[in-house]
Design an enzyme around this catalytic site. Structure first.
Site, PDB file in Angstrom:
ATOM      1  N   PRO A   1       0.772  -1.255   0.000  1.00 47.37           N
ATOM      2  CA  PRO A   1       0.000   0.000   0.000  1.00 47.37           C
ATOM      3  C   PRO A   1       0.800   1.299   0.000  1.00 47.37           C
ATOM      4  O   PRO A   1       0.772   2.077   0.949  1.00 47.37           O
ATOM      5  CB  PRO A   1      -0.837  -0.139   1.271  1.00 47.37           C
ATOM      6  CG  PRO A   1      -0.003  -0.972   2.177  1.00 47.37           C
ATOM      7  CD  PRO A   1       0.710  -1.950   1.282  1.00 47.37           C
ATOM      8  N   CYS A   2       1.468   1.578  -1.110  1.00 48.32           N
ATOM      9  CA  CYS A   2       2.191   2.842  -1.238  1.00 48.32           C
ATOM     10  C   CYS A   2       1.223   4.029  -1.279  1.00 48.32           C
ATOM     11  O   CYS A   2       1.621   5.160  -1.016  1.00 48.32           O
ATOM     12  CB  CYS A   2       3.101   2.820  -2.460  1.00 48.32           C
ATOM     13  SG  CYS A   2       2.272   2.483  -4.016  1.00 48.32           S
TER      14      CYS A   2
END
Length: 167
Positions: free
Chosen positions: A127-128
């Site tokens: 989850p950047c």
């Protein structure tokens, strides 16, 4: 010269566009948004690819907050460290580049953390999108800022902290 591994492709529709998954027989290599091009799936889908598609469908349905898919991390040791740190940010929460660098024990590595975040090959799954600017502003996202905002709002709804404006 080593023979490159055979790659498999599968496409997953989502509320924010088609996600193209690419894997070897045992590991997910990439997850990216497909902007244009043919959506041709491989005739065979190894278990890791099927697992990734199922988990993404569960996520977009609001029934999954984390992913457990075998990933093939092809990056520098530092990039891999950042990608591991990204997976520690819970759904519905955000961090910023300095916070991430500090958690990794190197506050001076803010730009390097940002570069590694931008090189993340598994959009959504690693989850950047949960990394924002120091003041909470939306900053770059390979899938586009509108998708980043949608993902953050989707996760806030999942955990019950949705607000009319996140930033």
């Amino acid at each position: 010269m080593p023979v490159p591994p055979l790659l498999f492709v599968r496409h997953v529709p989502s509320p924010i566009g088609t996600i193209q998954l690419t894997s070897t027989e045992n590991h997910l290599v990439r997850a990216s948004f497909l902007e244009n091009g043919p959506e041709t799936d491989s005739p065979v889908s190894p278990p890791c690819l099927t697992q990734a598609a199922t988990q993404l469908e569960e996520y977009f349905a609001g029934n999954r907050q984390t992913f457990n898919i075998p990933l093939l991390a092809q990056g520098t040791p530092f990039q891999q460290q950042v990608w591991q740190a990204l997976q520690q940010i819970p759904a519905g929460r955000t961090d910023h580049y300095l916070g991430l660098a500090k958690r990794m024990g190197n506050a001076g590595a803010v730009r390097a953390v940002g570069a590694a975040n931008g090189a993340n090959p598994w959009l959504v799954l690693v989850p950047c999108h949960r990394v924002v600017g120091a003041q909470g502003q939306l900053t770059g996202y390979a899938g586009g800022l509108w998708r980043k905002q949608w993902l953050l709002e989707h996760e806030a709804k999942m955990i019950g902290t949705y607000q009319t404006a996140l930033f």
